[in-house]
Design a protein around this motif. Sequence first.
Motif, PDB file in Angstrom:
ATOM      1  N   VAL A 176       0.842  -1.200   0.000  1.00  0.00           N
ATOM      2  CA  VAL A 176       0.000   0.000   0.000  1.00  0.00           C
ATOM      3  C   VAL A 176       0.875   1.247   0.000  1.00  0.00           C
ATOM      4  CG1 VAL A 176      -1.730   1.303   1.276  1.00  0.00           C
ATOM      5  CG2 VAL A 176      -1.930  -1.175   1.095  1.00  0.00           C
ATOM      6  N   LYS A 177       1.994   1.183   0.711  1.00  0.00           N
ATOM      7  CA  LYS A 177       2.911   2.333   0.718  1.00  0.00           C
ATOM      8  C   LYS A 177       3.283   2.724  -0.719  1.00  0.00           C
ATOM      9  CE  LYS A 177       6.536   4.941   0.805  1.00  0.00           C
ATOM     10  NZ  LYS A 177       6.335   6.377   0.852  1.00  0.00           N
ATOM     11  N   TYR A 197       1.542   2.371  -3.429  1.00  0.00           N
ATOM     12  CA  TYR A 197       0.416   3.097  -4.022  1.00  0.00           C
ATOM     13  C   TYR A 197       0.291   4.475  -3.392  1.00  0.00           C
ATOM     14  CZ  TYR A 197      -1.247  -1.092  -6.428  1.00  0.00           C
ATOM     15  OH  TYR A 197      -1.359  -2.164  -7.268  1.00  0.00           O
ATOM     16  N   ALA A 198       0.481   4.506  -2.051  1.00  0.00           N
ATOM     17  CA  ALA A 198       0.303   5.769  -1.332  1.00  0.00           C
ATOM     18  C   ALA A 198       1.281   6.818  -1.839  1.00  0.00           C
ATOM     19  CB  ALA A 198       0.499   5.546   0.166  1.00  0.00           C
ATOM     20  N   ALA A 200      -0.065   9.083  -4.205  1.00  0.00           N
ATOM     21  CA  ALA A 200      -1.166   9.955  -3.792  1.00  0.00           C
ATOM     22  C   ALA A 200      -0.760  11.003  -2.780  1.00  0.00           C
ATOM     23  CB  ALA A 200      -2.285   9.105  -3.186  1.00  0.00           C
ATOM     24  N   LEU A 201       0.461  10.934  -2.299  1.00  0.00           N
ATOM     25  CA  LEU A 201       0.840  11.802  -1.189  1.00  0.00           C
ATOM     26  C   LEU A 201       2.203  12.419  -1.452  1.00  0.00           C
ATOM     27  CD1 LEU A 201      -0.200   9.302   1.572  1.00  0.00           C
ATOM     28  CD2 LEU A 201      -0.999  11.659   1.512  1.00  0.00           C
ATOM     29  N   GLU A 225      -8.660  -5.646  -5.777  1.00  0.00           N
ATOM     30  CA  GLU A 225      -9.301  -4.630  -4.941  1.00  0.00           C
ATOM     31  C   GLU A 225      -9.249  -3.279  -5.641  1.00  0.00           C
ATOM     32  OE1 GLU A 225      -8.323  -5.201  -0.380  1.00  0.00           O
ATOM     33  OE2 GLU A 225      -6.556  -5.556  -1.612  1.00  0.00           O
ATOM     34  N   TYR A 226     -10.224  -2.429  -5.327  1.00  0.00           N
ATOM     35  CA  TYR A 226     -10.259  -1.086  -5.897  1.00  0.00           C
ATOM     36  C   TYR A 226      -8.978  -0.343  -5.539  1.00  0.00           C
ATOM     37  CZ  TYR A 226     -11.829   3.699  -6.815  1.00  0.00           C
ATOM     38  OH  TYR A 226     -11.946   4.983  -7.289  1.00  0.00           O
ATOM     39  N   GLY A 227      -8.341   0.221  -6.552  1.00  0.00           N
ATOM     40  CA  GLY A 227      -7.113   0.968  -6.286  1.00  0.00           C
ATOM     41  C   GLY A 227      -5.855   0.172  -6.554  1.00  0.00           C
ATOM     42  N   ARG A 228      -6.006  -1.151  -6.822  1.00  0.00           N
ATOM     43  CA  ARG A 228      -4.802  -1.940  -7.109  1.00  0.00           C
ATOM     44  C   ARG A 228      -4.759  -2.313  -8.587  1.00  0.00           C
ATOM     45  NH1 ARG A 228      -4.494  -6.750  -2.874  1.00  0.00           N
ATOM     46  NH2 ARG A 228      -2.907  -7.432  -4.349  1.00  0.00           N
ATOM     47  N   THR A 234      -7.001   3.841 -10.518  1.00  0.00           N
ATOM     48  CA  THR A 234      -7.152   5.211 -10.030  1.00  0.00           C
ATOM     49  C   THR A 234      -6.105   5.490  -8.965  1.00  0.00           C
ATOM     50  OG1 THR A 234      -8.695   4.358  -8.399  1.00  0.00           O
ATOM     51  CG2 THR A 234      -9.648   5.361 -10.364  1.00  0.00           C
ATOM     52  N   ILE A 235      -5.826   6.778  -8.783  1.00  0.00           N
ATOM     53  CA  ILE A 235      -5.110   7.206  -7.578  1.00  0.00           C
ATOM     54  C   ILE A 235      -6.204   7.647  -6.620  1.00  0.00           C
ATOM     55  CG2 ILE A 235      -3.389   8.733  -6.589  1.00  0.00           C
ATOM     56  CD1 ILE A 235      -2.222   9.185  -9.295  1.00  0.00           C
ATOM     57  N   ASN A 236      -6.199   7.084  -5.416  1.00  0.00           N
ATOM     58  CA  ASN A 236      -7.302   7.331  -4.494  1.00  0.00           C
ATOM     59  C   ASN A 236      -6.956   8.436  -3.506  1.00  0.00           C
ATOM     60  OD1 ASN A 236      -8.397   5.211  -5.819  1.00  0.00           O
ATOM     61  ND2 ASN A 236      -8.062   3.723  -4.191  1.00  0.00           N
ATOM     62  N   ASP A 256      -8.435  11.125  -0.325  1.00  0.00           N
ATOM     63  CA  ASP A 256      -9.443  11.225   0.723  1.00  0.00           C
ATOM     64  C   ASP A 256      -9.180  12.540   1.441  1.00  0.00           C
ATOM     65  OD1 ASP A 256     -11.178   9.110   2.760  1.00  0.00           O
ATOM     66  OD2 ASP A 256     -10.464  11.016   3.531  1.00  0.00           O
ATOM     67  N   THR A 313      -6.213  11.206   3.436  1.00  0.00           N
ATOM     68  CA  THR A 313      -5.114  11.200   2.465  1.00  0.00           C
ATOM     69  C   THR A 313      -4.923  12.646   2.018  1.00  0.00           C
ATOM     70  OG1 THR A 313      -5.985   9.058   1.747  1.00  0.00           O
ATOM     71  CG2 THR A 313      -4.239  10.005   0.412  1.00  0.00           C
TER      72      THR A 313
END
Lengths: 335, 971, 529
Positions: free
Chosen positions: C51-52, C54-55, C58-59, C228-231, C297-299, C301, C305
């Motif tokens: 997840v990191k 992917y994160a 987004a960050l 999963e959504y986002g992967r 997608t890049i998710n 929040d 996020t």
Amino acid sequence: MKSLIIKSIALGLITIGLWSCKKEETKVVASSGTPGTLKSSVSTLVLDKAKLNTDVITLDLTNASFGYQAGITNVLQLAVKGTDFKTPKEVALEANALSKVFKGVDFNNLLLALNLSFTENSEIEMRIKSSISSAVAPVYSNALTLSARPFPLTTWIYVPGAYQGWNPQTADSLISPTGNGEFKGVIGFTPGNLEFKITPAKKWDIAYGDAGGGKISPTAGDNFKAPAAGAFQLFVDLNKNQIEITPIVFALIGDATPKGWDGDTDMAYAHGVWTVTADLKIGEMKFRQDHKWDVNYGGSGGTAVFNGGNIKVTSGGSYTVTFDVNNLKYTLVKN
Amino acid sequence: ANAQTSSLTGKVLDETGLPLPGASIQIKSLNKSTTTPATGIFQLGGLKNGVVIVTVTYIGYETLNQQVTISGNTNVDFNLKPDAQNLSEVVVIGYGTSEKKNLTGSITTVSAKDFQKGAITTPEQLIQGKVSGVNITSNGGAPGAGSVIRIRGGASLNASNDPLIVIDGVPLSGNTIGNAPSPLALINPNEIESFTVLKDANATAIYGSRASNGVVLITTKKGSAGTPVINFSTNNSYATIAKKVGVLSADQIRTVVNDNPDVKYDDNPDHTFKALLGNSNTDWQDEIYNNSFTTDNNLSLSGAFHGVPYRVSGGYLDQKGLLITDRLKRATGGFGISPKLFGDHLKIDLNLKGSLTEAHFANQDAIQNAIQFDPTQSVYAENKYGNYFEWIQGDVPNPNAPRNPVGLIRLKDNNGKTERSFGNAQFDYSFHFLPELHANLNLGYDVSKGYGTVRVPIYAAQSAATQGSFTRSVGTQRNKVSEFYLNYAKYVESIKSKFDVTAGYGYYDNSSTTYNFASYKGTGEVISTPTFPFAVEREKLLSYYGRFVYTLADKYILSATMRADGSSRFAEENRWGYFPSVGFTWRIIGEDFLKDSKVLSDLKLRLSYGETGNKDGIGNYNYLSKYYSNTGQGQYQIGDTLYDYYTPAAYDPDLRWETTTTYNAGLDYGFFDGRIYGGIDVYYKKTKDLLSTVDIPSGTNFNNRLLTNVGNMDVRGAEVNLNFSVIKGENANWDFGVNAAYNKRKVTNLSLNPDPKFIIDAGGITGGTGINLKYNAINQIPGSFYVYKQVYDSNDKPLEGVYADLNGDGIINTGDQYFYKAPDPKFTFGFNTSFNYKKWTLSTVLRANLGNYIYDNVSSNFGVKRNILSPTGLINNATTDIYNTNFTNNQYLSDYYIKNASFLKMDNAGIAFDAGRISKSNNMTLRISANCQNVFVVTKYKGLDPESILGIDYNLYPRPRTYTLGFNVGF
Amino acid sequence: MKNLYKVLAVSTIVWLSVSSCKKSDLNLTPTNDQIASSVYSTPAGYKQELVKLYASYALTHSSGATAESDIGGLNPGFTDFLRLFWMSQELTSDEAICSWNDTGIPDLNQMTWTSETTFLRGLYSRSIYQITVCNEFLRESTPEKLSSRGISGADATAIQKYRAEARFLRAFQYWVLLDGFGNPPFITENDVIGKVPPKQIKRTDLFNYVESELKAIESDLADAQTNEYGRADKGADWALLARLYLNAEIYTGTAKYTEAITYSSKVINGGYSLASTYKNLFLTDNNVTSKNELILTINYDGIHTQNDGGTTYLINAAINGDMNPASFGVPTGGWAGNRTKNPLPLIFGDYSGNTDKRAMFFGTKLANDEMGVFSDGLRVTKFRNVNSAGVPAPSIEGKFSSLDFPLFRLAEQYLIYSEAVTRGGSGGNAAQALTYVNNLRERAYGNTSGNVASLSIPFFLDERARELYWEGFRRTDLIRYGKYTNASYVWPFKGGAKAGTGVSDTRNLFPIPSADLIANTNLVQNAGY
């Protein structure tokens, strides 16, 4: 002894005081500017098609000076002699460039933009405008006079066919505005009269025929054939010897028209002009191509404007509406 | 008589033959000592017969070493000669003391009588302008704001440039706590006896790894034997604002608006700037500043209890700031005793100090907002933001607008509390069987705890986005020090040699804990919650050190020191740093050919070389490979789940010490019996393995920038000082002192692959986003300004956006930026003088900096038309500099804004009346003083204040002009 | 004498107590941080670290929008991947211009960037950073590491899939570098963290590497639409391959339109379908309304996020106070930065949105007279922090966005397929190509009135602008059409002239940032800089 000390302290303080009072730098000051000079390799220039891709004129300049190492923007201005550069045509020059060479095609375009005669030489003037900022007045070099004549670049080909009785003399044409070999135009085919050929001139000595697969050839005997009756846009590329035929329609739309803003009232095409007879109401309308807004025209006073304001219809009734897309003219005539 | 019971009695007499009470008489070889009582007649009993050296010392007099033959009850009088240059003064040096005349390093001492006077709330301000090569720049005028101390300019880039501060032998950790601005800020200046500044490596290298930027030794006041003395002092001062930032008046703003009817901020024809004008005339700076009172009271009691000297003191400071609501209250207490045990073989010094501060911090954002806020608007208006006028956009405060300065202050309640205690116990044991051998143990601690809360109410515009806020902070510090050394000193008469050897060990353990709390909206809703309840930062240092001093014939002195430091901040392979130094002094005055000189009274040559290190100013665990957790604002959603995760941090496993090599040459001189004396020093410092954050090859680490050891830097300088006793007499005395210093720092390399083109940003400005002004580059002073060369018109007005094409390519772009000036002063001067007539004393201190430049960020940000007629639909104020530039848009990087900030400041002017004893019948003494601080500034710089550490003028809390009246009563 | 012993005893004890500090006491570790072996000790730990990766898309930093950043040398808020990539693709093109005067922004607007331009350096650093963390994951998830940590069976199988995703995420960033910088430094999991400067890779070799990676991981990735959504799944893998092949001629000199057709077809037949409403693709419930069109997608929040880049930037920078920020779900937002250069609305013809509903503009003035005036040029209202019912998504401080950004969506694959067919690739057919284009146009017009009868190559440059504007495609598209640099097509401020002028063809590649050139002597600057 004592006074000496007091004096030296005072002197020290004064020195410090003064020293702290100026900024250590050599300030760059812009002068009002000394213009540069401009020289031309020719004083007379008559252009023709043969010179399109050759260098036709070299302009040498010396840089203007504003009294410091400046980033100067140089622009070449051209204007008809005697107009005092009121509405000049401008060409931006590269930074630090000391000469500019024009190819025939580029310089011809500049001359065309000045609306010069194709048949005789005209006097034009050229100069360099040098500026360092919009906040500072620019300086101008000497003005050079050049006697110049452009040549027209727009070329046409013709579409004799069944729709007009196979006559090259009176056939509708396709136009290439820059003479680059790509031609475009609209032909209105009448029912049963779908075949045509293409001629470079208004005569039959050379005629292009259908070589299949969208290709054309001066040696092919087959006629081209429009897919159906109606208006079609023809694209002809004489460099690649290709043809594309796509349907085209102009239509009225607007609350003044029978179908309002939600539907099109199609016009018919003949020889460069779109026409329709329709009942119009008081309101507004526009012309649009292919039932889409990508290409649409509004306007006023008989002059059409691409993407312009709506055309006003001030009284209701049956009208004949014409629209000349090549010349951006339209008419609304009550029947 | 029994051989054991011989004694020595006698008097100590001054140059006029009068007895000196309080002089110290020592027989070092026997570890015997006493002081003369009021009668002047002393007695030392329990002696053996034989030849001894008696050492007699008295402050202000030359130390006398006299050979005496004891035989039964022996009576000898000792005559002391005045010491104009304090050559016999005993100076504290690292792990020991030395007589001034024998110093081999570059060391300056300032004692209480020479301190700056007036309302001084943090200790370092006491010696501002007093020591050549030491620049002390206050962080602005906020109550308790500390200062930045730079000794010889500082030798580091990203590592700390702060000197090491040692109080009573206990080194302070460089960390500050909570809201305290500097580690010194919580110490009561009234408790300080003297400052000693160690400048060259021979003096500092014994402190090894923390000494590259000099060392400041602080000695606090101690108890003394004799009748108890009570001293009460009170200083009451009134601070006024010395200068405001020059901005346009309300009418000038109206004129600008009316003169520009065509400027619009959007397409709506009704949206004119004129419609935005208000009808008030508000001077926002007047609204946020007020003159304020401060009172500082101190009471001390010192004396001896059953022969044990003690000192107890307490102080209370209540200081209000210029900014409304700013207030600092500080209570301090101190206790010290100095017992001697086992026949004076064991000397113990116990010091405990504590302080409690409570502060209300005014919101300093108000300072810049007051400069920018539209003067045509009134302070108050009916609205939902607490009735402070605000610019509104839609339904929310306009995010691009400044906030009402008064609202910013009144609606932010920021309180801090700090508790601190520090102290030490020093045991000095002189061995019974070998009194020349001393064992010294020093145990010290410094613990503090700080708390803070910040609350902004729901309706405040400043936190409209979160509907108010509430945050808390708590931090603690625990620093422990233990040091032990042995010292052996021996004079061998036969070879006229003195040996003095010290060897020791030190252990330092500093830790600080930060507690994390949730932050809340004003509604109580949680904004963010901490991932961890607290974090501890800890650092340890283990050291071994030694010094050897050899003195031959009292003329040739050779001293060598060595220190080995192991720090927890580096991996084991790089942990240990070795810091040697050597110094040589030739007391030329002691040579025969100068013996009888009438003119020269002192002449001494000092040469030294040494290496010191630096590891401060970097993180505690930078060499470790570690993964850190995300926060609740940095989660990531996959599927329907928000995930937490860890991120690998960039690290340099090879991180190691930054080292500085210093060469120093000095000459101390004195003329006419010390009526004129002073010194000259020249030095050259070279730092290598600079701890710097630089670009590393992308892809080699978890960041494109890394703190690593790279690059070199040079510092060169010279210092001169001169003291002159112009009048010296019974009733009148006039002294003055001047000091001057030249200093130049230069980066000589900074990149992993030396490249002359390499530059790296070293400081941005306010305005725009991410605009860098200062850079470090090769052959430049660190933090030099990197700007465009402004072009002016013939009327000397800058042409907006017109810059010189320095690289000659005809285009103006970043290639045309150049290095122009730096914040560092080239020269600094200090000037002190005092004139004393009978009971009256007049004194003043002046300071000057020359060649320092400042970037006027206030004007570059606010002094443009686009700021007044803001495209975001509001009106702001501008600095009057706009009349000089007429700029429409910000020209942040024009060298126009780099201004010469050389200045001459009169820090202090005062008059004191010393009534002495005010009645026959008792011992009450009285001293009354009146002072003005920040008397005047002479400078070309038009902004608020030319004095700046970073060379960027923005949001400075004005330094007040303060008037102080003080009374000091003793019993 | 007795005292002497006392003293000696006391000093000895004190001395001993003091010297009890051992040298090993100097090994200290931070309170809350971990080391790799503890982070990667469990299967759940591996999931977190995936997840990191992917994160980091987004960050700007795992602490949210704070003063910290994964990237050094520029303002933390600027260091976001999407923000930097978007600026490089859009501000430098005919689609967007930014009114801010921050150092470097005018250079992007005008194509006058240099090797010092911080934003390009930021993008370069960001991409390489993300590659570096992917490499770290791959180093920590080798079969040897797994077995040494006692992870086996289904857990190990899942991690095998994670590895494929890590390689996908790395390949994507290498594609960004391939497209933008051409010849970047090259590092894989075999290059350890340290000080050895990486070697440079040639653009062609990098193309081959990205291609081979994407093909190598295909079988390990989850089937299209099953992850999963986002992967990332096979769909994302094919989509990137299709994008890569469409531009292959630019990257390597050899066209690969046939392959572009192959892989875009795989996506198209992968079970995806167009969302019914174009505008819903850019609203916060796009994961519901447009689920079947979104490939990856890049998710974001707005609470958990937080980022000053990402869609927060796309939304806020595109509006100002006049545009009613609350209706964009960012009541305190409105940064007045990005708006269109005038060719974009003109490509629509009728840019009112009445016919082609993809035209989502605000304002009246098309002309870009002043670079610094936000209202000179139409604004784009495509991205909003509200859902399809107009309800704002949660947003801390009223500015952070919860809108997920489509990195890949089906419409692009339709256009790749059709363009590749039109350009002469084989494996597809023209009728199908026309259908795909008209599918998009029917969605845009709401009926068939916008359908086209035939396709030509130039058509796609315009149609891609209409369908994909402001989604980060434009620079690449203009380069593919040979219109990015030369004077054959100019737009306002191109080349630094208000009317627009040509720039050197070397600007088809961005420069290697000078900071890295100095730090890494293995690197050679791209031609022209």
